[in-house]
Motif scaffolding. Structure first.
Motif, mmCIF file in Angstrom:
data_model
loop_
_atom_site.group_PDB
_atom_site.id
_atom_site.type_symbol
_atom_site.label_atom_id
_atom_site.label_comp_id
_atom_site.label_asym_id
_atom_site.label_seq_id
_atom_site.Cartn_x
_atom_site.Cartn_y
_atom_site.Cartn_z
ATOM 1 N N ALA A 35 1.048 -1.218 0.132
ATOM 2 C CA ALA A 35 -0.011 -0.082 -0.169
ATOM 3 C C ALA A 35 0.768 1.312 -0.019
ATOM 4 N N PRO A 36 0.366 2.365 -0.559
ATOM 5 C CA PRO A 36 1.434 3.623 -0.632
ATOM 6 C C PRO A 36 1.163 4.102 0.703
ATOM 7 N N ASP A 37 2.305 5.041 0.825
ATOM 8 C CA ASP A 37 2.311 5.540 2.054
ATOM 9 C C ASP A 37 1.183 6.972 2.188
ATOM 10 N N LEU A 38 0.399 6.900 3.008
ATOM 11 C CA LEU A 38 -0.689 8.042 3.062
ATOM 12 C C LEU A 38 -0.359 8.792 4.293
ATOM 13 N N THR A 39 -0.373 10.016 3.705
ATOM 14 C CA THR A 39 -0.311 11.271 4.695
ATOM 15 C C THR A 39 -1.516 11.981 4.758
ATOM 16 N N PRO A 40 -1.943 12.262 5.984
ATOM 17 C CA PRO A 40 -3.432 12.910 6.333
ATOM 18 C C PRO A 40 -3.305 14.441 5.852
ATOM 19 N N GLN A 41 -4.225 14.886 5.096
ATOM 20 C CA GLN A 41 -4.188 16.206 4.889
ATOM 21 C C GLN A 41 -5.606 17.046 5.426
ATOM 22 N N THR A 42 -5.368 18.182 5.896
ATOM 23 C CA THR A 42 -6.297 19.011 6.327
ATOM 24 C C THR A 42 -7.053 19.890 5.209
ATOM 25 N N PRO A 43 -8.197 19.884 5.184
ATOM 26 C CA PRO A 43 -8.973 20.802 3.905
ATOM 27 C C PRO A 43 -8.459 22.282 3.938
ATOM 28 N N GLY A 44 -8.155 22.668 3.018
ATOM 29 C CA GLY A 44 -7.719 24.180 2.996
ATOM 30 C C GLY A 44 -6.224 24.318 2.775
ATOM 31 N N ASP A 45 -5.489 23.080 3.224
ATOM 32 C CA ASP A 45 -3.812 23.297 3.213
ATOM 33 C C ASP A 45 -3.483 22.956 1.796
ATOM 34 N N PRO A 46 -2.385 23.634 1.488
ATOM 35 C CA PRO A 46 -1.908 23.331 0.104
ATOM 36 C C PRO A 46 -1.482 21.881 -0.022
ATOM 37 N N LEU A 47 -1.666 21.585 -1.130
ATOM 38 C CA LEU A 47 -1.247 19.976 -1.571
ATOM 39 C C LEU A 47 0.414 19.873 -1.408
ATOM 40 N N ALA A 48 0.768 19.119 -0.416
ATOM 41 C CA ALA A 48 2.278 19.080 -0.313
ATOM 42 C C ALA A 48 2.743 18.218 -1.208
ATOM 43 N N ALA B 273 1.773 17.318 -4.418
ATOM 44 C CA ALA B 273 1.211 17.573 -5.755
ATOM 45 C C ALA B 273 2.087 17.150 -6.787
ATOM 46 N N ILE B 274 3.502 17.503 -6.618
ATOM 47 C CA ILE B 274 4.386 17.129 -7.786
ATOM 48 C C ILE B 274 4.862 15.865 -7.487
ATOM 49 N N SER B 275 5.167 15.200 -6.226
ATOM 50 C CA SER B 275 5.541 13.824 -6.060
ATOM 51 C C SER B 275 4.458 13.085 -6.616
ATOM 52 N N THR B 276 3.137 13.273 -6.627
ATOM 53 C CA THR B 276 2.048 12.423 -7.106
ATOM 54 C C THR B 276 1.976 12.326 -8.605
ATOM 55 N N ALA B 277 2.237 13.456 -9.306
ATOM 56 C CA ALA B 277 2.696 13.586 -10.642
ATOM 57 C C ALA B 277 3.804 12.905 -11.110
ATOM 58 N N THR B 278 5.051 12.770 -10.195
ATOM 59 C CA THR B 278 6.374 11.956 -10.625
ATOM 60 C C THR B 278 5.924 10.527 -10.533
ATOM 61 N N ALA B 279 5.097 10.327 -9.472
ATOM 62 C CA ALA B 279 4.923 8.974 -9.204
ATOM 63 C C ALA B 279 3.880 8.124 -10.139
ATOM 64 N N SER B 280 3.268 8.792 -10.886
ATOM 65 C CA SER B 280 2.264 8.274 -11.938
ATOM 66 C C SER B 280 3.048 7.929 -13.265
ATOM 67 N N THR B 281 3.996 8.811 -13.657
ATOM 68 C CA THR B 281 4.571 8.445 -15.098
ATOM 69 C C THR B 281 5.895 8.287 -14.665
ATOM 70 N N GLY B 282 6.471 8.533 -13.584
ATOM 71 C CA GLY B 282 8.025 8.543 -13.473
ATOM 72 C C GLY B 282 8.775 9.699 -13.730
ATOM 73 N N ASN B 283 8.336 10.662 -14.770
ATOM 74 C CA ASN B 283 8.911 11.503 -15.089
ATOM 75 C C ASN B 283 7.948 12.744 -15.651
ATOM 76 N N PRO B 284 7.509 13.873 -14.777
ATOM 77 C CA PRO B 284 6.453 14.794 -15.081
ATOM 78 C C PRO B 284 6.817 15.504 -16.449
ATOM 79 N N SER B 285 5.959 15.977 -17.138
ATOM 80 C CA SER B 285 5.885 16.816 -18.241
ATOM 81 C C SER B 285 5.921 18.064 -17.541
#
Length: 145
Positions: A3-16, A18-30
């Motif tokens: 299972a992936p490591d899950l980090t809890p987030q509070t509504p309204g906080d910036p997405l910490a 966001a870039i790591s999610t984009a890199t994990a999906s394709t390996g190299n973000p465009s």
């Protein structure tokens, strides 16, 4: 598959992540994915309002490191939430922090007025006791009759 490591987030906080999610999906973000990730994460303001307890709000520097696990208060400002938000905006626009003068060294001395004597004051018009050079002059009740 683990299972992936899950980090809890509070509504309204910036997405910490966001870039790591984009890199994990394709390996190299465009460039498009990085621009989208940066657009989703709003910029953190320099100053923010923080509740200090008892209805008091203070302004802190959001980018400053904590001291002993506590946020560093900026200036001497203390007020309501709306006042603190306005103060944070003012500081973010380049204003100077509020600094109070507890010893009141910079205040001018009040003008000394001539002391009144008991002959010039009508005791029936007084609402409270007045100190005169001769002593205390107390209000006199209006005579009924």
């Amino acid at each position: 598959m683990p299972a992936p490591d899950l980090t809890p987030q509070t509504p309204g906080d910036p997405l910490a992540n966001a870039i790591s999610t984009a890199t994990a999906s394709t390996g190299n973000p465009s460039a498009n994915e990085q621009a989208t990730a940066n657009a989703q994460a709003p910029a953190v303001p320099d100053f923010t309002a923080k509740h200090n307890g008892g209805g008091r709000w203070v302004v802190i520097d959001a980018n400053a490191p904590q001291v002993d696990g506590k946020d560093v208060k900026i200036g001497d400002f203390t007020g309501t939430k709306d006042e603190a938000l306005a103060e944070a905006v003012r500081l973010s626009e380049g204003g100077e922090p509020l600094v109070l003068d507890p010893k009141r060294e910079n205040e001018s001395k009040p003008a000394v007025t001539a002391t009144a004597s008991t002959d010039t004051i009508d005791a029936t018009t007084l609402k409270q006791a007045v100190m005169t050079p001769e002593g205390w002059l107390c209000p006199e009740p209006v005579a009924k009759g």
